[in-house]
Design a protein around this motif. Structure first.
Motif, short mmCIF file in Angstrom:
data_model
loop_
_atom_site.label_atom_id
_atom_site.label_comp_id
_atom_site.label_asym_id
_atom_site.label_seq_id
_atom_site.Cartn_x
_atom_site.Cartn_y
_atom_site.Cartn_z
N UNK A 147 -13.42 -9.63 -9.96
CA UNK A 147 -13.73 -10.71 -9.27
C UNK A 147 -12.50 -11.30 -8.32
N UNK A 148 -11.20 -10.93 -8.92
CA UNK A 148 -10.06 -11.38 -8.29
C UNK A 148 -9.54 -10.45 -7.27
N UNK A 149 -10.24 -9.24 -7.18
CA UNK A 149 -9.89 -8.20 -5.87
C UNK A 149 -10.82 -8.45 -4.74
N UNK A 150 -10.35 -9.17 -3.70
CA UNK A 150 -10.96 -9.43 -2.30
C UNK A 150 -12.05 -8.20 -1.88
N UNK A 151 -11.39 -6.95 -2.05
CA UNK A 151 -12.31 -5.90 -1.54
C UNK A 151 -13.37 -5.67 -2.59
N UNK A 152 -13.34 -5.87 -3.68
CA UNK A 152 -14.25 -5.42 -4.46
C UNK A 152 -15.40 -6.66 -4.55
N UNK A 153 -15.20 -7.71 -4.02
CA UNK A 153 -16.00 -8.90 -4.05
C UNK A 153 -16.86 -8.52 -2.79
N UNK A 154 -16.20 -8.12 -1.56
CA UNK A 154 -16.91 -7.77 -0.53
C UNK A 154 -17.75 -6.73 -0.57
N UNK A 155 -17.67 -5.86 -1.48
CA UNK A 155 -18.21 -4.49 -1.70
C UNK A 155 -19.56 -5.12 -2.42
N UNK A 156 -19.41 -6.13 -3.49
CA UNK A 156 -20.47 -6.75 -4.09
C UNK A 156 -21.52 -7.37 -3.08
N UNK A 157 -20.97 -8.14 -1.90
CA UNK A 157 -21.69 -8.86 -1.00
C UNK A 157 -22.49 -7.76 -0.36
N UNK A 158 -21.78 -6.51 0.12
CA UNK A 158 -22.33 -5.50 1.03
C UNK A 158 -23.69 -5.10 0.08
N UNK A 159 -23.41 -4.99 -1.30
CA UNK A 159 -24.59 -4.22 -2.22
C UNK A 159 -25.59 -5.17 -2.17
N UNK A 160 -25.26 -6.58 -2.33
CA UNK A 160 -26.24 -7.58 -2.21
C UNK A 160 -27.18 -7.49 -1.11
N UNK A 161 -26.63 -7.35 0.00
CA UNK A 161 -27.36 -7.42 1.44
C UNK A 161 -28.15 -6.12 1.30
N UNK A 162 -27.53 -4.90 1.05
CA UNK A 162 -28.35 -3.59 0.94
C UNK A 162 -29.37 -3.85 0.18
N UNK A 163 -29.63 -4.33 -1.22
CA UNK A 163 -30.38 -4.63 -1.80
C UNK A 163 -31.77 -5.72 -1.45
N UNK A 164 -31.28 -6.27 -0.68
CA UNK A 164 -32.19 -7.30 0.16
C UNK A 164 -32.87 -6.54 1.13
N UNK A 165 -32.08 -5.50 1.91
CA UNK A 165 -32.81 -4.72 2.87
C UNK A 165 -33.73 -3.57 2.32
N UNK A 166 -33.45 -3.41 0.95
CA UNK A 166 -34.38 -2.48 0.23
C UNK A 166 -35.78 -3.32 -0.05
N UNK A 167 -35.80 -4.31 -0.39
CA UNK A 167 -36.66 -5.22 -0.51
C UNK A 167 -37.63 -5.35 0.80
N UNK A 168 -36.79 -5.85 1.88
CA UNK A 168 -37.35 -6.33 3.07
C UNK A 168 -38.26 -4.86 3.60
N UNK A 169 -37.57 -3.76 3.43
CA UNK A 169 -38.67 -2.47 3.71
C UNK A 169 -39.71 -2.39 2.88
#
Length: 368
Positions: A147-169
């Motif tokens: 959680x202290x690594x900004x790059x990894x937190x951004x990856x988590x956000x991207x994965x969350x958005x991707x998961x939402x897109x999966x459900x949206x489909x």
């Protein structure tokens, strides 16, 4: 449970999630769920969820003819048991509850969604459940480590958005399916979530706090053959879903329901305020303020009370509780007044233990 019972946790009895040791809270016996009411009204009822926290022993299965907790992938919707059940009931009146953990931690959607918002990622977060199983840790513990690594937190956000897109489909396919079967014009569709997610906005990850990034969720209600339409920015609550559905169907709303019908929400301000409860802590969201009260004493890294002017401080960064004690007192009174305005008796809370080593391990894997 509040969605189904139109009761705040204090009154339906399920005060928290199942613990790592399998300790669970059970819905109070007198609580009437939306599924029970629909069944009594002659509707076929079914629920398709994915295990984890929605164990039937807690009371989630009340009123359902079928209550399935077996996970199924969303990538081939035509094979999903939800779709097959609807096909078998398309000539009948039916009520179906579909619940998925696909956008929940661990955020690991399948291809082609996994890299939808971060195609060039090269880091420590696994790309699949198979890779995660080889790390000898849980996804939640991995999140805490990174959680202290900004790059990894951004990856988590991207994965969350991707998961939402999966459900949206999947939901998009389902709506198209309902239209093709000529069911859309005689079906009420409700889309919502029970919580959002934090990505370091308040120093943490996951969904363990009372800030708006967690409490504010989408709520979309589509009414068939209705002239009512629009978007409202006013406060509405999960407890308002059941009375809204019953009101539209002209089915009597139980006196003990604490929610309100939202059928007029796009035409007038209903003046609602929104309490939130978890375990022995609570919060109140009004149009101008957020009040948080940790009843069991100070939680880790948090004061006993928090107060934010969300109209001027929407990110909830400036805690005003020490400089506005009278406002704290007033909002605490409003919180208690909202919880008790129906004069419902506070039921005894029933705690029990989910049995079985495999079951408890599944719970641990989900929590962690």
């Amino acid at each position: 449970m509040s969605i189904m019972s139109s009761l705040y946790p204090t009154f339906h009895g399920v005060m928290a999630n199942i613990s790592q040791k399998g300790r669970a809270w059970q819905i109070q016996r007198k609580a009437k769920t939306l599924a029970e009411i629909m069944k009594d009204a002659g509707y076929a009822t079914a629920a398709f969820t994915e295990d984890a926290m929605l164990f039937p022993e807690i009371g989630f299965s009340k009123g359902f003819d079928i209550y399935s907790t077996t996970p199924h992938p969303l990538s081939r919707p035509e094979n999903h048991p939800l779709v097959k059940w609807i096909l078998s009931k398309q000539s009948d009146r039916f009520f179906v509850f579909f619940h998925t953990y696909a956008p929940h931690s661990p955020y690991l959607p399948p291809e082609p969604y996994i890299d939808m918002y971060d195609k060039n990622y090269n880091g420590a977060i696994p790309r699949s459940f198979e890779e995660l199983s080889k790390l000898n840790t849980t996804f939640y513990n991995l999140m805490k480590k990174l959680k202290s690594d900004e790059k990894e937190v951004e990856r988590l956000k991207a994965l969350y958005d991707s998961s939402i897109n999966y459900v949206d489909s999947f939901i998009g396919w389902l709506i198209t399916f309902l239209k093709a079967k000529k069911l859309m014009e005689k079906t009420v569709v409700v889309f919502t979530s029970d919580h959002g997610e934090e990505f370091m906005e308040h120093g943490g990850l996951y969904h363990k706090k009372f800030y708006d990034e967690i409490l504010r969720v989408p709520l979309m209600i589509r009414l068939p053959k209705s002239e009512k339409s629009g978007v409202t920015e006013q406060i509405v609550r999960s407890i308002d879903i059941a009375p809204t559905v019953l009101d539209f169907l002209q089915i009597k709303i139980p006196d003990m329901f604490q929610g309100e019908s939202l059928l007029e929400a796009c035409e007038k301000n209903l003046g609602l305020i929104a309490p939130a409860e978890y375990a022995y802590s609570s919060a109140l969201r009004t149009s101008h303020y957020k009040y948080i009260f940790h009843a069991a004493g100070k939680s880790k890294n948090a004061p006993e009370t928090e107060l934010y002017n969300v109209a001027l401080d929407p990110e909830e960064k400036e805690n005003m509780s020490d400089v506005s004690p009278q406002l704290v007192e007033r909002l605490h009174f409003e919180l208690n007044e909202e919880l008790t305005k129906k004069n419902l008796p506070r039921p005894p809370h029933t705690i029990f233990y989910i049995a079985g080593k495999k079951t408890v391990q599944r719970i641990k894997n989900f929590i962690n």
